[in-house]
Design a protein around this motif. Structure first.
Motif, PDB file in Angstrom:
ATOM      1  N   VAL A 160       0.870  -1.175   0.000  1.00  0.00           N
ATOM      2  CA  VAL A 160       0.000   0.000   0.000  1.00  0.00           C
ATOM      3  C   VAL A 160       0.906   1.224   0.000  1.00  0.00           C
ATOM      4  N   MET A 161       0.743   2.086  -0.985  1.00  0.00           N
ATOM      5  CA  MET A 161       1.613   3.244  -1.110  1.00  0.00           C
ATOM      6  C   MET A 161       0.903   4.499  -0.606  1.00  0.00           C
ATOM      7  N   VAL A 162       1.650   5.348   0.074  1.00  0.00           N
ATOM      8  CA  VAL A 162       1.079   6.575   0.629  1.00  0.00           C
ATOM      9  C   VAL A 162       2.099   7.701   0.514  1.00  0.00           C
ATOM     10  N   SER A 163       1.612   8.879   0.154  1.00  0.00           N
ATOM     11  CA  SER A 163       2.450  10.072   0.099  1.00  0.00           C
ATOM     12  C   SER A 163       2.253  10.870   1.377  1.00  0.00           C
ATOM     13  N   ARG A 164       3.337  11.187   2.056  1.00  0.00           N
ATOM     14  CA  ARG A 164       3.239  11.911   3.326  1.00  0.00           C
ATOM     15  C   ARG A 164       2.842  13.367   3.129  1.00  0.00           C
ATOM     16  N   THR A 165       2.977  13.859   1.909  1.00  0.00           N
ATOM     17  CA  THR A 165       2.690  15.270   1.662  1.00  0.00           C
ATOM     18  C   THR A 165       1.302  15.488   1.055  1.00  0.00           C
ATOM     19  N   ASP A 166       0.604  14.428   0.721  1.00  0.00           N
ATOM     20  CA  ASP A 166      -0.693  14.534   0.063  1.00  0.00           C
ATOM     21  C   ASP A 166      -1.791  13.957   0.958  1.00  0.00           C
ATOM     22  N   PRO A 167      -2.642  14.814   1.543  1.00  0.00           N
ATOM     23  CA  PRO A 167      -3.710  14.321   2.427  1.00  0.00           C
ATOM     24  C   PRO A 167      -4.652  13.349   1.719  1.00  0.00           C
ATOM     25  N   GLU A 168      -4.917  13.582   0.438  1.00  0.00           N
ATOM     26  CA  GLU A 168      -5.803  12.678  -0.300  1.00  0.00           C
ATOM     27  C   GLU A 168      -5.185  11.297  -0.427  1.00  0.00           C
TER      28      GLU A 168
END
Length: 513
Positions: A160-168
């Motif tokens: 599961v990938m997540v961007s720490r800078t993008d709330p969406e």
């Protein structure tokens, strides 16, 4: 203005975000001799393993549509490639010096616990925990997908990938994790590091609620490195990841223990409150490790302590600023004079709260313009800096002003309309200036301090000095640097802790009353 953060970090609890590998002279010599041979050899062999993993990882999803990639891989792609990747992963860690991985306890199966929570999180080498967990699915930063080999391995893992800078992106990742955990065995077991960042292993920091949102049972997993020399860890400050890799590969071998604790089944209350669930699992794991459980977190890449929704930095900008001022030769009297000039500037409507580094040199009475630029960098990344947080934090930490007088000054500075009350936004700005750090969750404080819909200076003072949680901010965090008692309001105190009157080295500043 550092007491609660620094006080807790240095006396009540150890600071978990600093780690330095300390070597004796004999260890240094031994490390150079062994490292010059073992380090390049081990890295070369590990790199070879990764080069073999790369095509294997790409092959697993080759030819699949986006829809098929969004489902768990099955068939020959799993039966053949998964054991091969597991073997190559173990071989890679063997080459890095992890000659054996000691496993304690029993890993729960998927139906017993769909997620494994691992702590403490110490470094990238913690991925060794994937071996006894049969390459469980992980959560990773989306930025890692662009790295050679690493991106392919994350794709293989169906992470599961997540961007720490993008709330969406974070919302999407939460939904994806929840969907997988509640799939009733459709998706494989997940492995998560609930601390969310690496520490030195001296304490468990606050667990993030992601692994606990689904309200399903979890299996706590303890990760230990029982070695005479602690080389594996790297965190916010201290030993870099390159140094950690060098020191680790320079050892003859590195011990690691993965311990599976009994499955933790949440109560109904914990199911409805993921933060409570996370806190209770954190305390359980801390007790098993013999470590303290803390409310420390990394927020905006800065270590802070969470207290009643407020974020208290463990390392105070005011402490750094005072150190710079004293290095430039400013004593207690000069610091007081600088504070007087600063508050005069803040209260002058013409020039306002902002100042450039050049102006700050004159305001602080510094002889070195570069030092003023450094102070600007501490408080702001722009070419100009807001003088209010500098004044409030330095005045508090230096012991020049009592808390009530300081709060009165702060209230006046942030009451932009002069109406005798603060809006929720103005309170957020005020607390950010008082605590050296941006505050995002002051709604609870605003609600408690607002009487009849208005937040006045008296009501804010009452909450900050009587409420058990917020009183800690006033009594501990806002306490002067010296260990002596806080001065009474209207009194100033010098660096020896003695109260001075109008004729002393730190005069009673009547404009604060």
């Amino acid at each position: 203005m550092e007491r609660l953060g620094c006080h807790s970090a240095t006396q009540e609890y150890p600071h978990p975000f600093i780690h330095e590998v300390k070597l004796t002279r004999a260890q240094r010599i031994r490390g150079v001799i062994l490292g010059s041979v073992l380090c390049p050899l081990r890295i070369a062999m590990t790199a070879l393993c990764f080069l073999v993993m790369w095509p294997v990882a790409r092959l697993r999803l080759a030819g699949l549509s986006e829809e098929e990639r969004a489902r768990p891989v099955e068939g020959w792609r799993r039966r053949l490639l998964h054991p091969l990747m597991l073997w190559l992963s173990r071989l890679a860690f063997f080459f890095l010096g992890f000659l054996w991985v000691e496993v304690k306890g029993r890993r729960a199966d998927l139906k017993e616990a769909p997620v494994l929570v691992v702590a403490p999180h110490s470094s990238f080498l913690d991925m060794v925990a994937l071996i006894p967990t049969q390459l469980a699915t992980v959560v990773s930063r989306s930025e890692n997908t662009g790295l050679p080999v690493v991106g392919a391995l994350l794709e293989f893992n169906q992470s599961v990938m997540v961007s720490r800078t993008d709330p969406e992106s974070r919302k999407k990742a939460v939904a994806q994790v929840t969907e997988r955990l509640t799939s009733d065995g459709y998706w494989p077991q997940m492995l998560m590091f609930p601390e969310g960042t690496t520490t030195n292993g001296s304490a468990l920091i606050k667990f993030k609620p992601g692994a606990f949102l689904a309200g399903l049972p979890v299996q706590p997993v303890l990760l230990r490195y029982p070695n005479q020399l602690d080389t594996v860890r790297w965190t916010y400050k201290g030993t870099s990841w390159k140094e950690a890799l060098w020191h680790t590969t320079s050892q003859l071998y590195t011990n690691v223990t993965v311990e599976f604790l009994p499955v933790y089944k949440p109560s109904q209350e914990e199911k409805s409150d993921p933060n409570l669930y996370a806190d209770n699992v954190q305390k359980l794991m801390a007790k098993a490790l013999g470590l303290p459980s803390t409310d420390y977190v990394m927020e905006g890449r800065v270590p802070v302590n969470k207290l009643g929704g407020l974020s208290l930095p463990l390392e105070s900008p005011a402490r750094k600023t005072l150190r710079l001022l004293r290095r430039d030769g400013l004593g207690a009297h000069e610091v007081q004079a600088a504070l007087d000039r600063m508050i005069d500037r803040c209260q002058s409507g013409a020039q306002g709260f902002k100042a450039s580094a050049e102006e700050l040199t004159s305001i602080l009475g510094l002889t070195d313009g570069q030092m003023a630029a450094t102070v600007c960098d501490i408080y702001s990344k722009d070419e100009v800096v807001d003088l209010r947080p500098i004044y409030l934090t330095v005045a508090a930490l230096s012991g020049c002003v009592g808390f009530k007088s300081l709060l009165h000054t702060a209230f006046t500075l942030f009451d932009g309309q002069g109406r005798g009350s603060l809006s929720a936004e103005e309170l957020t700005d005020l607390m950010a200036a008082l605590l050296d750090f941006p505050q995002r969750h002051t709604a609870e404080l605003h609600a408690q301090a607002s009487g009849r819909g208005r937040l006045t200076e008296e009501s804010l003072q009452r909450v900050l000095t009587t409420h058990p949680t917020y009183r800690s901010v006033a009594d501990e965090y806002m306490r002067p640097e010296e260990a002596g008692p806080r001065p009474a309001d209207g009194e100033a105190v010098n660096n020896n802790g003695s109260v001075s009157d109008g004729n002393g080295p730190l005069r009673d500043n009547k404009k604060f009353e």
